[in-house]
Design a protein around this motif. Structure first.
Motif, PDB file in Angstrom:
ATOM      1  N   VAL A   4      -5.098 -38.178   0.719  1.00  0.00           N
ATOM      2  CA  VAL A   4      -3.863 -37.917   0.823  1.00  0.00           C
ATOM      3  C   VAL A   4      -3.535 -36.550   0.302  1.00  0.00           C
ATOM      4  CG1 VAL A   4      -1.767 -38.844  -0.598  1.00  0.00           C
ATOM      5  CG2 VAL A   4      -3.663 -40.285   0.009  1.00  0.00           C
ATOM      6  N   ASP A   6      -8.419 -30.626  -7.761  1.00  0.00           N
ATOM      7  CA  ASP A   6      -9.155 -31.786  -7.808  1.00  0.00           C
ATOM      8  C   ASP A   6      -9.615 -32.244  -9.012  1.00  0.00           C
ATOM      9  OD1 ASP A   6     -11.129 -29.823  -8.725  1.00  0.00           O
ATOM     10  OD2 ASP A   6     -12.234 -29.904  -6.670  1.00  0.00           O
ATOM     11  N   SER A   7     -10.682 -33.038  -9.384  1.00  0.00           N
ATOM     12  CA  SER A   7     -10.880 -33.331 -10.865  1.00  0.00           C
ATOM     13  C   SER A   7     -11.576 -32.438 -11.716  1.00  0.00           C
ATOM     14  CB  SER A   7     -11.743 -34.623 -10.575  1.00  0.00           C
ATOM     15  OG  SER A   7     -13.113 -34.435  -9.984  1.00  0.00           O
ATOM     16  N   ALA A  15      -1.527 -37.298  -6.331  1.00  0.00           N
ATOM     17  CA  ALA A  15      -2.220 -38.013  -5.322  1.00  0.00           C
ATOM     18  C   ALA A  15      -3.677 -38.241  -5.817  1.00  0.00           C
ATOM     19  CB  ALA A  15      -2.187 -36.864  -4.064  1.00  0.00           C
ATOM     20  N   GLY A  28      -4.813 -44.308  -8.935  1.00  0.00           N
ATOM     21  CA  GLY A  28      -3.507 -44.877  -9.873  1.00  0.00           C
ATOM     22  C   GLY A  28      -4.191 -45.239 -11.282  1.00  0.00           C
ATOM     23  N   VAL A  35       2.829 -40.552  -5.256  1.00  0.00           N
ATOM     24  CA  VAL A  35       2.289 -41.111  -3.983  1.00  0.00           C
ATOM     25  C   VAL A  35       1.210 -42.262  -4.152  1.00  0.00           C
ATOM     26  CG1 VAL A  35       3.319 -39.158  -2.723  1.00  0.00           C
ATOM     27  CG2 VAL A  35       0.857 -39.552  -3.227  1.00  0.00           C
ATOM     28  N   LEU A  52      -0.391 -45.692   5.452  1.00  0.00           N
ATOM     29  CA  LEU A  52      -1.707 -45.029   5.337  1.00  0.00           C
ATOM     30  C   LEU A  52      -1.637 -43.362   5.458  1.00  0.00           C
ATOM     31  CD1 LEU A  52      -4.347 -46.970   7.543  1.00  0.00           C
ATOM     32  CD2 LEU A  52      -4.059 -47.058   4.948  1.00  0.00           C
TER      33      LEU A  52
HETATM   34  N1  LIG Z   1      -5.596 -43.305   1.433  1.00  0.00           N
HETATM   35  C1  LIG Z   1      -4.584 -43.677   1.895  1.00  0.00           C
HETATM   36  O1  LIG Z   1      -4.222 -43.987   2.893  1.00  0.00           O
HETATM   37  C2  LIG Z   1      -3.439 -43.935   0.621  1.00  0.00           C
HETATM   38  C3  LIG Z   1      -1.972 -44.423   1.205  1.00  0.00           C
HETATM   39  C4  LIG Z   1      -1.158 -44.500   0.309  1.00  0.00           C
HETATM   40  C5  LIG Z   1      -1.405 -44.021  -1.196  1.00  0.00           C
HETATM   41  N2  LIG Z   1      -2.725 -43.731  -1.545  1.00  0.00           N
HETATM   42  C6  LIG Z   1      -3.075 -43.235  -2.916  1.00  0.00           C
HETATM   43  O2  LIG Z   1      -3.170 -42.030  -3.198  1.00  0.00           O
HETATM   44  C7  LIG Z   1      -3.983 -41.797  -4.130  1.00  0.00           C
HETATM   45  C8  LIG Z   1      -5.272 -40.809  -3.744  1.00  0.00           C
HETATM   46  O3  LIG Z   1      -5.801 -41.703  -2.443  1.00  0.00           O
HETATM   47  P1  LIG Z   1      -6.844 -40.787  -1.681  1.00  0.00           P
HETATM   48  O4  LIG Z   1      -7.174 -41.883  -0.455  1.00  0.00           O
HETATM   49  O5  LIG Z   1      -6.502 -39.616  -1.406  1.00  0.00           O
HETATM   50  O6  LIG Z   1      -8.283 -40.894  -2.505  1.00  0.00           O
HETATM   51  P2  LIG Z   1      -9.568 -40.002  -2.528  1.00  0.00           P
HETATM   52  O7  LIG Z   1      -9.818 -39.670  -1.211  1.00  0.00           O
HETATM   53  O8  LIG Z   1     -10.596 -40.628  -3.004  1.00  0.00           O
HETATM   54  O9  LIG Z   1      -9.098 -38.717  -3.326  1.00  0.00           O
HETATM   55  C9  LIG Z   1      -8.818 -38.775  -4.894  1.00  0.00           C
HETATM   56  C10 LIG Z   1      -8.796 -37.278  -5.164  1.00  0.00           C
HETATM   57  O10 LIG Z   1      -8.177 -37.506  -6.686  1.00  0.00           O
HETATM   58  C11 LIG Z   1      -9.275 -36.730  -7.264  1.00  0.00           C
HETATM   59  N3  LIG Z   1      -9.461 -37.459  -8.770  1.00  0.00           N
HETATM   60  C12 LIG Z   1     -10.355 -38.402  -9.007  1.00  0.00           C
HETATM   61  N4  LIG Z   1     -10.389 -38.626 -10.306  1.00  0.00           N
HETATM   62  C13 LIG Z   1      -9.394 -37.729 -10.932  1.00  0.00           C
HETATM   63  C14 LIG Z   1      -9.111 -37.516 -11.965  1.00  0.00           C
HETATM   64  N5  LIG Z   1      -9.617 -38.304 -12.970  1.00  0.00           N
HETATM   65  N6  LIG Z   1      -8.425 -36.574 -12.410  1.00  0.00           N
HETATM   66  C15 LIG Z   1      -7.841 -35.697 -11.479  1.00  0.00           C
HETATM   67  N7  LIG Z   1      -8.147 -35.944 -10.077  1.00  0.00           N
HETATM   68  C16 LIG Z   1      -8.971 -36.996  -9.761  1.00  0.00           C
HETATM   69  C17 LIG Z   1     -10.423 -36.510  -6.682  1.00  0.00           C
HETATM   70  O11 LIG Z   1     -11.060 -35.371  -7.015  1.00  0.00           O
HETATM   71  P3  LIG Z   1     -12.648 -34.958  -6.655  1.00  0.00           P
HETATM   72  O12 LIG Z   1     -12.598 -34.684  -5.143  1.00  0.00           O
HETATM   73  O13 LIG Z   1     -13.226 -33.874  -7.597  1.00  0.00           O
HETATM   74  O14 LIG Z   1     -13.331 -36.269  -6.976  1.00  0.00           O
HETATM   75  C18 LIG Z   1     -10.001 -36.480  -5.160  1.00  0.00           C
HETATM   76  O15 LIG Z   1      -9.488 -35.158  -4.977  1.00  0.00           O
HETATM   77  C19 LIG Z   1      -4.430 -43.050  -4.603  1.00  0.00           C
HETATM   78  O16 LIG Z   1      -3.641 -43.243  -5.824  1.00  0.00           O
HETATM   79  C20 LIG Z   1      -4.161 -43.986  -3.540  1.00  0.00           C
HETATM   80  O17 LIG Z   1      -3.744 -45.365  -4.095  1.00  0.00           O
HETATM   81  C21 LIG Z   1      -3.595 -43.540  -0.636  1.00  0.00           C
END
Ligand SMILES: NC(=O)c1ccc[n+]([C@@H]2O[C@H](COP(=O)([O-])OP(=O)(O)OC[C@H]3O[C@@H](n4cnc5c(N)ncnc54)[C@H](OP(=O)(O)O)[C@@H]3O)[C@@H](O)[C@H]2O)c1
Length: 198
Positions: free
Chosen positions: A12, A31-32, A50, A53, A75, A118
């Motif tokens: 996202v 990022d994290s 992003a 949650g 989001v 998505l």
């Molecule tokens: N995927 C979808 O289609 C979609 C659609 C709508 C909403 N969402 C929501 O959007 C959010 C992100 O989803 P995603 O699919 O992009 O997830 P993702 O690909 O797993 O990416 C998560 C990102 O958050 C970072 N992160 C993880 N833990 C963290 C922390 N403690 N502090 C700061 N950053 C942190 C990660 O950093 P690192 O890379 O350093 O681990 C990574 O850059 C979620 O809440 C999800 O529910 C997703």
């Protein structure tokens, strides 16, 4: 041109950051890595959450100073995951993540949007065969207007954007996550969005 910090560099966050950069905004992504979110948020006018949650209210409350007086576009979705890794249930039944964030950050205008699709649809809403809906929830009309303009920059037609009202209305859009595992099991990962048909 607006300065925007995107917290989360995953599917996202990376996708939104690339599209907002293409639209001419000055975007920083975190990022994290410890301190990255604070550094990015400090210099931005708008911050997009992003990140996962779970734990977001506590993590973002730690950025209270950096987020003061700013717009936080949330989001994210807060769910427990099932054994297959797909979302299984809500983490904040009877409330919403957006409300928790607004309560934790009283000097920040939280706007919930784009969590009902998505990720590819967020930045390419015309990719679907029928118009998707982008919902807005938040207490601050001016902040919602600013987010509306950002959505327009991402390709959202005005009539596809629906302002549901205050932050409490995010309960409805966050609950839509309960569709997601079932839709994916039924039809796979083809991009989709929740849409209000009329
Ligand atoms: N995927 C979808 O289609 C979609 C659609 C709508 C909403 N969402 C929501 O959007 C959010 C992100 O989803 P995603 O699919 O992009 O997830 P993702 O690909 O797993 O990416 C998560 C990102 O958050 C970072 N992160 C993880 N833990 C963290 C922390 N403690 N502090 C700061 N950053 C942190 C990660 O950093 P690192 O890379 O350093 O681990 C990574 O850059 C979620 O809440 C999800 O529910 C997703």
């Amino acid at each position: 041109m607006t300065t925007i910090a995107v917290l989360g560099n995953g599917r996202v966050g990376g996708n939104l950051a690339a599209a907002l950069t293409r639209a001419g905004h000055q975007v920083t992504v975190a990022d994290s890595t410890p301190g990255a979110a604070a550094d990015a948020a400090r210099t931005a006018r708008i911050v997009i959450n992003a990140t996962p949650g779970a734990g977001a209210p506590e993590r973002l409350a730690a950025l209270r100073d950096e987020l003061r007086g700013k717009i936080l576009v949330d989001v994210s979705n807060a769910t427990t995951d099932g054994p297959d890794g797909l979302p299984a249930d809500l983490l904040h039944p009877g409330s919403s993540l957006a409300e928790q964030l607004q309560e934790a950050l009283p000097e920040t205008s939280v706007v919930k949007t784009l969590n009902t699709m998505l990720y590819p649809v967020m930045t390419a809403p015309t990719m679907l065969s029928r118009p998707p809906t982008a919902f807005l929830s938040g207490e601050d009309p001016q902040a919602k207007q600013t987010v509306r303009e950002l959505l327009t920059d991402l390709g959202w037609h005005k009539e596809w954007i629906t302002d549901l009202g205050g932050i409490r209305t995010a309960r409805a859009t966050e609950a839509a996550i309960l569709f997601v595992p079932h839709v994916i099991r039924a039809d796979g990962f083809a991009p989709f969005a929740i849409s209000i048909a009329r």
